[in-house]
Scaffold this active site. Structure first.
Site, PDB file in Angstrom:
ATOM      1  N   GLU A 174      -6.721   4.359   7.966  1.00  0.00           N
ATOM      2  CA  GLU A 174      -6.611   5.793   7.643  1.00  0.00           C
ATOM      3  C   GLU A 174      -7.897   6.314   7.015  1.00  0.00           C
ATOM      4  OE1 GLU A 174      -2.869   5.533   5.522  1.00  0.00           O
ATOM      5  OE2 GLU A 174      -1.949   4.911   7.401  1.00  0.00           O
TER       6      GLU A 174
ATOM      7  N   HIS B   2      -9.380   0.754   5.153  1.00  0.00           N
ATOM      8  CA  HIS B   2      -8.064   0.954   5.791  1.00  0.00           C
ATOM      9  C   HIS B   2      -8.252   1.882   6.994  1.00  0.00           C
ATOM     10  CE1 HIS B   2      -3.961   2.331   6.434  1.00  0.00           C
ATOM     11  NE2 HIS B   2      -3.577   1.233   5.806  1.00  0.00           N
TER      12      HIS B   2
ATOM     13  N   ASN C  86       0.863  -1.187   0.000  1.00  0.00           N
ATOM     14  CA  ASN C  86       0.000   0.000   0.000  1.00  0.00           C
ATOM     15  C   ASN C  86       0.899   1.236   0.000  1.00  0.00           C
ATOM     16  OD1 ASN C  86      -1.797   2.054   0.512  1.00  0.00           O
ATOM     17  ND2 ASN C  86      -2.231   1.448   2.633  1.00  0.00           N
TER      18      ASN C  86
ATOM     19  N   GLU D 256      -5.067  -5.472  10.573  1.00  0.00           N
ATOM     20  CA  GLU D 256      -4.051  -4.445  10.791  1.00  0.00           C
ATOM     21  C   GLU D 256      -4.306  -3.730  12.106  1.00  0.00           C
ATOM     22  OE1 GLU D 256      -2.090  -2.997   7.013  1.00  0.00           O
ATOM     23  OE2 GLU D 256      -3.987  -1.946   7.088  1.00  0.00           O
TER      24      GLU D 256
ATOM     25  N   LYS E 154       0.041   4.252  -0.213  1.00  0.00           N
ATOM     26  CA  LYS E 154      -0.623   5.437   0.347  1.00  0.00           C
ATOM     27  C   LYS E 154      -0.427   6.633  -0.616  1.00  0.00           C
ATOM     28  CE  LYS E 154       0.328   3.490   4.815  1.00  0.00           C
ATOM     29  NZ  LYS E 154       0.178   3.643   6.241  1.00  0.00           N
TER      30      LYS E 154
ATOM     31  N   GLY F 110       2.636   1.848  10.805  1.00  0.00           N
ATOM     32  CA  GLY F 110       3.563   2.974  10.704  1.00  0.00           C
ATOM     33  C   GLY F 110       4.305   3.285  11.991  1.00  0.00           C
TER      34      GLY F 110
ATOM     35  N   SER G  77       3.761  -2.523  10.264  1.00  0.00           N
ATOM     36  CA  SER G  77       5.213  -2.523  10.441  1.00  0.00           C
ATOM     37  C   SER G  77       5.880  -3.829  10.012  1.00  0.00           C
ATOM     38  CB  SER G  77       5.567  -2.167  11.901  1.00  0.00           C
ATOM     39  OG  SER G  77       5.123  -0.850  12.195  1.00  0.00           O
TER      40      SER G  77
HETATM   41  C1  PEP Z   1      -0.559   0.033   6.093  1.00  0.00           C
HETATM   42  O1  PEP Z   1      -0.543   1.190   5.710  1.00  0.00           O
HETATM   43  O2  PEP Z   1      -1.519  -0.697   5.795  1.00  0.00           O
HETATM   44  C2  PEP Z   1       0.567  -0.466   6.873  1.00  0.00           C
HETATM   45  C3  PEP Z   1       0.502  -1.682   7.345  1.00  0.00           C
HETATM   46  O3  PEP Z   1       1.617   0.391   7.058  1.00  0.00           O
HETATM   47  P1  PEP Z   1       3.066   0.008   7.696  1.00  0.00           P
HETATM   48  O4  PEP Z   1       3.526  -1.260   7.022  1.00  0.00           O
HETATM   49  O5  PEP Z   1       3.928   1.169   7.382  1.00  0.00           O
HETATM   50  O6  PEP Z   1       2.861  -0.198   9.158  1.00  0.00           O
END
Ligand code: PEP
Length: 266
Positions: A110, A108, A16, A178, A18, A184, A224
């Site tokens: 976000e 997601h 992703n 997630e 973003k 992040g 992460s």
């Molecule tokens: C995400 O944006 O779905 C995500 C898992 O980000 P990160 O891997 O940076 O934690």
């Protein structure tokens, strides 16, 4: 069963991006990623690789992937619940399907937090995606406060139940667990934590859509994920891949995640 060898579930590693990488950067990225995978003799049948660029990159990525027959699929980061009409700024699933998107991310964290997407909106978007033959990747996960108040599974389980409200057992979809506190943050869940919630999510699939759907549906972990920790997640029987944010913007790191089987000695 060792490392995710479920015969009916091909692992999926999804990046992703973003709001990063414009269409020119996307072309360069996908070319280099494909080259890395070819160089490493990546077996596309063994691990599926998907990228989720910004909408404005999709046409460029489609042209490149289709012209060079690259072993990479792609999708949108969101989709409208509507098909067409006076919805300024929205993107129809019909448009994504025409650009040969295979997948679309829905719900997601976000989108849920920054754009106030409720469970009802997520459910409507899942229905819209399926209508346009896109495979929704339904994102669920608890915040740090949810974790403290309700434990790890309650919120993701409730979010998944709500997202599946309009889904039949003929649908093809993916679930991404997630934990919001892991996204992040550099602080991933442990493989055991991911497995515990993934197992609960699979139970929801069994209860709502039956054993066949539960057996074939892929459940990803996201939060992460890096080249150095992917193998631990992929050893868990209910984790079928990863949704990767930050590390999907680094070609070598992302290639290393895709090649997780080499980390676990398969
Ligand atoms: C995400 O944006 O779905 C995500 C898992 O980000 P990160 O891997 O940076 O934690």
């Amino acid at each position: 069963m060792a490392v995710n060898e479920h015969p009916r579930r091909t692992p999926l590693i999804a990046g992703n991006w973003k709001m990063n990488l414009d269409h020119l950067q996307a072309i360069a990225f996908v070319q280099k990623l494909a080259w890395n995978l070819k160089d490493a003799k990546h077996d596309v049948a063994a691990v599926e690789v998907a990228v989720f660029p910004p909408f404005t990159d999709l046409r460029s990525v489609q042209t490149l992937v289709s012209a060079d027959k690259l072993p990479i699929v792609f999708g949108g980061q969101d989709v409208s619940a509507q098909d067409s009409g006076a919805y300024t700024g929205e993107i129809s699933g019909a448009f994504l399907a025409q650009l040969e998107c295979k997948y679309v991310l829905i719900g997601h964290s976000e989108r849920r937090t920054l754009h106030a997407e409720t469970d009802e909106i997520v459910s409507a978007k899942v229905t819209a995606a399926l209508k346009h033959n896109l495979v929704p990747i339904i994102c669920v996960g608890e915040s740090a406060a949810d974790l403290e108040l309700h434990g790890p599974s309650a919120v993701p389980v409730a979010q998944l139940r709500a997202a599946l409200a309009g889904v039949t057992n003929a649908a093809d979809f993916v679930v991404a667990y997630e934990p919001v506190w892991a996204i992040g943050s550099g602080k991933a869940a442990t493989p055991e934590q991911a497995e515990q919630v993934a197992a609960q999510l699979r139970l929801v699939l069994t209860e709502t859509l039956g054993q066949d759907v539960a057996d074939k549906t892929r459940i990803l972990y996201g939060g992460s994920v890096k080249g150095s920790n992917i193998a631990g997640f992929m050893r868990e029987p209910n984790v079928d891949g990863a949704l990767v944010g930050g590390a999907s913007l680094d070609i070598d790191e992302f290639s290393s995640i895709v090649r997780f089987q080499q980390h676990v000695g398969l």
